[in-house]
Design a protein around this motif. Structure first.
Motif, mmCIF file in Angstrom:
data_model
loop_
_atom_site.group_PDB
_atom_site.id
_atom_site.type_symbol
_atom_site.label_atom_id
_atom_site.label_comp_id
_atom_site.label_asym_id
_atom_site.label_seq_id
_atom_site.Cartn_x
_atom_site.Cartn_y
_atom_site.Cartn_z
ATOM 1 N N LEU A 264 0.860 -1.182 0.000
ATOM 2 C CA LEU A 264 0.000 0.000 0.000
ATOM 3 C C LEU A 264 0.895 1.231 0.000
ATOM 4 O O LEU A 264 1.641 1.467 0.952
ATOM 5 N N VAL A 265 0.865 1.990 -1.067
ATOM 6 C CA VAL A 265 1.771 3.132 -1.200
ATOM 7 C C VAL A 265 0.988 4.368 -1.638
ATOM 8 O O VAL A 265 -0.078 4.265 -2.251
ATOM 9 N N PRO A 266 1.517 5.559 -1.321
ATOM 10 C CA PRO A 266 0.886 6.781 -1.826
ATOM 11 C C PRO A 266 1.071 6.880 -3.340
ATOM 12 O O PRO A 266 2.009 6.318 -3.901
ATOM 13 N N ILE A 267 0.181 7.618 -3.988
ATOM 14 C CA ILE A 267 0.291 7.870 -5.421
ATOM 15 C C ILE A 267 -0.069 9.324 -5.686
ATOM 16 O O ILE A 267 -1.022 9.848 -5.099
ATOM 17 N N LEU A 268 0.719 9.969 -6.548
ATOM 18 C CA LEU A 268 0.359 11.317 -7.010
ATOM 19 C C LEU A 268 -0.696 11.123 -8.079
ATOM 20 O O LEU A 268 -0.398 10.777 -9.215
ATOM 21 N N TYR A 269 -1.957 11.345 -7.700
ATOM 22 C CA TYR A 269 -3.065 11.069 -8.595
ATOM 23 C C TYR A 269 -3.357 12.266 -9.495
ATOM 24 O O TYR A 269 -3.558 12.125 -10.700
ATOM 25 N N ARG A 270 -3.383 13.448 -8.904
ATOM 26 C CA ARG A 270 -3.557 14.712 -9.612
ATOM 27 C C ARG A 270 -2.696 15.749 -8.879
ATOM 28 O O ARG A 270 -2.170 15.453 -7.803
ATOM 29 N N PHE B 39 -1.079 17.895 -6.347
ATOM 30 C CA PHE B 39 -1.242 18.033 -4.899
ATOM 31 C C PHE B 39 -2.302 17.079 -4.341
ATOM 32 O O PHE B 39 -2.748 17.244 -3.216
ATOM 33 N N ASP B 40 -2.701 16.109 -5.118
ATOM 34 C CA ASP B 40 -3.748 15.173 -4.717
ATOM 35 C C ASP B 40 -3.114 13.801 -4.519
ATOM 36 O O ASP B 40 -2.947 13.028 -5.464
ATOM 37 N N PHE B 41 -2.752 13.509 -3.271
ATOM 38 C CA PHE B 41 -2.070 12.260 -2.941
ATOM 39 C C PHE B 41 -3.093 11.269 -2.394
ATOM 40 O O PHE B 41 -3.802 11.558 -1.430
ATOM 41 N N ARG B 42 -3.174 10.102 -3.012
ATOM 42 C CA ARG B 42 -4.102 9.068 -2.575
ATOM 43 C C ARG B 42 -3.312 7.790 -2.294
ATOM 44 O O ARG B 42 -2.085 7.812 -2.218
ATOM 45 N N PHE B 43 -4.006 6.669 -2.184
ATOM 46 C CA PHE B 43 -3.331 5.406 -1.900
ATOM 47 C C PHE B 43 -3.657 4.394 -2.991
ATOM 48 O O PHE B 43 -4.739 4.400 -3.577
ATOM 49 N N THR B 44 -2.689 3.525 -3.230
ATOM 50 C CA THR B 44 -2.877 2.460 -4.212
ATOM 51 C C THR B 44 -2.181 1.201 -3.720
ATOM 52 O O THR B 44 -1.346 1.250 -2.799
ATOM 53 N N TYR B 45 -2.523 0.088 -4.329
ATOM 54 C CA TYR B 45 -1.862 -1.186 -4.031
ATOM 55 C C TYR B 45 -0.966 -1.490 -5.225
ATOM 56 O O TYR B 45 -1.442 -1.817 -6.311
ATOM 57 N N TYR B 46 0.352 -1.378 -5.010
ATOM 58 C CA TYR B 46 1.295 -1.469 -6.127
ATOM 59 C C TYR B 46 2.123 -2.740 -5.999
ATOM 60 O O TYR B 46 3.000 -2.851 -5.140
ATOM 61 N N THR B 47 1.852 -3.703 -6.868
ATOM 62 C CA THR B 47 2.602 -4.962 -6.835
ATOM 63 C C THR B 47 3.907 -4.853 -7.607
ATOM 64 O O THR B 47 4.862 -5.583 -7.328
ATOM 65 N N GLY B 48 3.915 -3.973 -8.613
ATOM 66 C CA GLY B 48 5.134 -3.777 -9.393
ATOM 67 C C GLY B 48 5.345 -4.789 -10.488
ATOM 68 O O GLY B 48 6.372 -4.770 -11.164
#
Length: 631
Positions: free
Chosen positions: A327-333, A335-344
């Motif tokens: 579970l990592v932060p993501i720059l979505y837009r 200044f809009d930081f959200r969360f995502t599940y990044y397996t890579g």
């Protein structure tokens, strides 16, 4: 009927030689299939096969279909545009090529038809994207090699990208479509001329005014401007030749940072991204447990897409654990930081995780330059910065023409993190700079390359990053090279003045700190929140230096100047976009504090951008400040 209108008279048994066929398809024998059910079509197929096999043509005219999702998908039709995949003898490097559009195939078919006869005229009205879209530079070069005479009349009318003429008046399409169009008149004379002539003209305005012009003019009465298409883009539109060489002296950002690529493509934002970390975790673990059918129904995932399939996404999540470490932060837009599940992984939970780039960002210890190459004149070149994974639309709204977001990490892991399945930097890192770039930077600044990893003596990787960040935020840079920034990756000019370099690096460092929301200046709000203690975002508007959240304008942020409210990053009006994306949500104390910081960051950005230009002007201005020392 049109032929008859010209005065031509047919003999009693003469056929008007017009055939029902797909011109792109090679000769095919449909006789057995059609002879019984449709004898007329069987006769037509036999007749047109004879034409396709044995006849040659010197005139090709038409209005071929424009369809990015081509209906002509046979092996032969997929290969027909292979000649357009090369430019100057080398393969195009774009990750995605948009050459399979039907109109591109029809242009190529017309081109090969006239190449066969070695003389002829091509007259098409098509999508006008091929005139200047970077992906079509190989196509433009190929056409120039076939047709010594080329004239393009751009009829514009692109509702998505340029709905207004240069004078601000509405611009309409000659057809009932949103895609802009152009007329192409290409010819190969019987005696091939020793020189080429490439001409351009354009029409803006109402549909009626364009019709009047087309009805009353010919190619001879049209005023044409001569073009000189040149490597590497071979543009078929007017452009500023004088500053082209100056701009191309700079370093492409993709050559400065060796590891770079587009932002991640989720494929299903509603599944892969969330405002709340724990809510996302609950959804991910539930998604992994469900059957494919139940997951599709419970999360309204609809039918599978080409790059995102429910079964593949579930398998990816299961193989990864699931584990909270992903579970990592993501720059979505902006200044809009959200969360995502990044397996890579290469593909699964994400349609395109861009693992080679984003593995270096997922841990949050790095920082990366984010930029977008606009695809429309109405958008400006933009850069931003991130410490996290970044979405492909983080600073560029690609569907509106603002471009795709790219990211280049400052540092990269020296080991193969992707193979190890790790996220973030692995401890053995190196700056993500190309050695030829560092060599020229050191030479320009008269600094030996005594630093670690070939860095110029006395410079840290952050100094170089901050310098670039300042230059890319210079209003003078953006206006001077505006037309090139719309078609090319940004290029960084190098100064030979160490004092200017350090001054710009300092200002760039301030900007980076603001945009990462790490600056101490963000601790003192310049805005005041007024109204409800539990504010729900209902309708976002601005008036009287206040951003309102409700229709009655009783709740909002007071003290937001109009210049800050209007400030855009890529395709987004930041102060509006951040709130609109939270419509229907109740803002928390943290949300309100975050918005206060956004306003400060934008206000300071406006000030610092002006200061950057003042510093450059004090050192000689454009382009003198970026000449080698002693030049």
């Amino acid at each position: 009927l049109k032929l008859f209108e010209t005065g031509y008279r047919f003999g009693s048994d003469e056929r008007a030689r017009i055939y029902l066929t797909n011109a792109l398809e090679p000769p095919q024998d449909f006789g057995d299939r059609l002879a019984f059910d449709a004898p007329a079509l069987a006769h037509e197929a036999a007749a047109v096969n004879e034409i396709k096999r044995h006849k040659r043509f010197t005139v090709v005219i038409g209005n071929p279909p424009y369809s990015g999702i081509s209906s002509n998908r046979s092996d032969e039709m997929l290969r027909i545009v292979d000649a357009y995949r090369m430019v100057d003898g080398a393969a195009l490097t774009e990750r995605k090529l948009w050459l399979q559009d039907d109109y591109v195939k029809f242009i190529r078919k017309a081109q090969t038809t006239i190449e066969t006869t070695r003389v002829g005229i091509l007259g098409y009205i098509t999508n006008h994207g091929y005139l200047d879209n970077p992906t079509f530079r190989g196509m433009r070069q190929s056409l120039m090699g076939t047709f010594p005479r080329m004239s393009m009349l751009d009829l514009h009318g692109n509702a998505k990208k340029t709905p207004f003429a240069p004078d601000g008046s509405p611009d309409a399409n000659v057809f009932d479509i949103q895609q802009g169009v152009s007329l192409a008149l290409f010819s190969t004379p019987c005696s091939r001329p020793t020189s080429t002539r490439t001409s351009h003209s354009e029409l803006w305005g109402s549909r009626e005014s364009k019709y009047r012009f087309l009805d009353t003019n010919t190619s001879r009465s049209t005023t044409w401007s001569e073009l000189h298409p040149a490597p590497e883009f071979y543009l078929l539109v007017p452009h500023d030749i004088e500053s082209k060489d100056e701009y191309e002296e700079g370093w492409k950002v993709a050559d400065i940072f060796l590891v770079n690529g587009t932002g991640v493509v989720t494929g299903r934002d509603s599944m892969t991204i969330d405002f709340d970390r724990e809510q996302l975790w609950t959804r991910v673990t539930d998604f992994a447990k469900l059957s494919e059918a139940a997951a599709r129904t419970n999360y309204e995932l609809g039918t599978d897409a080409r790059d995102w399939r429910v079964a593949t996404a579930q398998a990816d999540v299961r193989a990864s654990g699931p584990t909270k470490s992903k579970l990592v932060p993501i720059l979505y837009r902006p200044f809009d930081f959200r969360f995502t599940y990044y397996t890579g992984h290469s593909r699964g939970f994400y349609a395109s995780p861009c693992a080679k780039v984003m593995q270096n960002m997922a841990g949050g210890q790095n920082m990366g330059l984010v930029w977008t190459r606009p695809m429309s004149p109405q958008f400006e070149f933009t850069v931003c910065v991130s410490r996290t994974v970044a979405d492909q639309c983080s600073v560029g709204n690609k569907s509106a023409g603002a471009g795709i977001s790219y990211l280049a990490p400052l540092r990269v892991s020296r080991g193969d993190v992707h193979e190890q399945g790790k996220l973030g930097l692995d401890g053995t890192t190196q700056p993500n700079f190309g050695q030829p770039f560092l060599k020229q930077l050191g030479s320009r600044l008269n600094l030996s390359r005594a630093g670690e990893h070939g860095l110029p003596a006395g410079l840290a990787p952050e100094d170089i990053f901050h310098y670039a960040y300042a230059v890319f935020h210079s209003p003078g840079y953006r206006s001077r090279y505006e037309e090139f920034l719309k078609i090319d990756f940004p290029r960084l000019p190098l100064t030979g003045n160490l004092e200017l370099f350090r001054a710009l690096a300092r200002l760039g460092g301030e900007l980076v700190s603001l945009h990462l929301l790490e600056s101490p200046k963000l601790a003192q709000p310049i805005t005041e929140f007024i109204g409800s203690r539990h504010p729900e975002v209902e309708k976002v508007s601005w008036s009287k230096n206040t951003v309102w959240l409700d229709k009655d304008q009783t709740t909002g942020f007071r003290g937001v100047r109009e210049t800050v409210w209007d400030f855009h990053i890529g395709g987004y009006q930041v102060c509006q976009k951040w709130l609109k994306d939270r419509k229907g949500r109740t803002l928390s104390k943290d949300d309100i504090a975050h918005y206060h910081k956004i306003v400060i960051a934008l206000s300071e950005t406006i000030r610092l951008m002006a200061e950057i230009d003042k510093v450059i002007e004090r050192h000689g201005g454009w382009p003198a400040a970026f000449q080698p020392a002693g030049a």
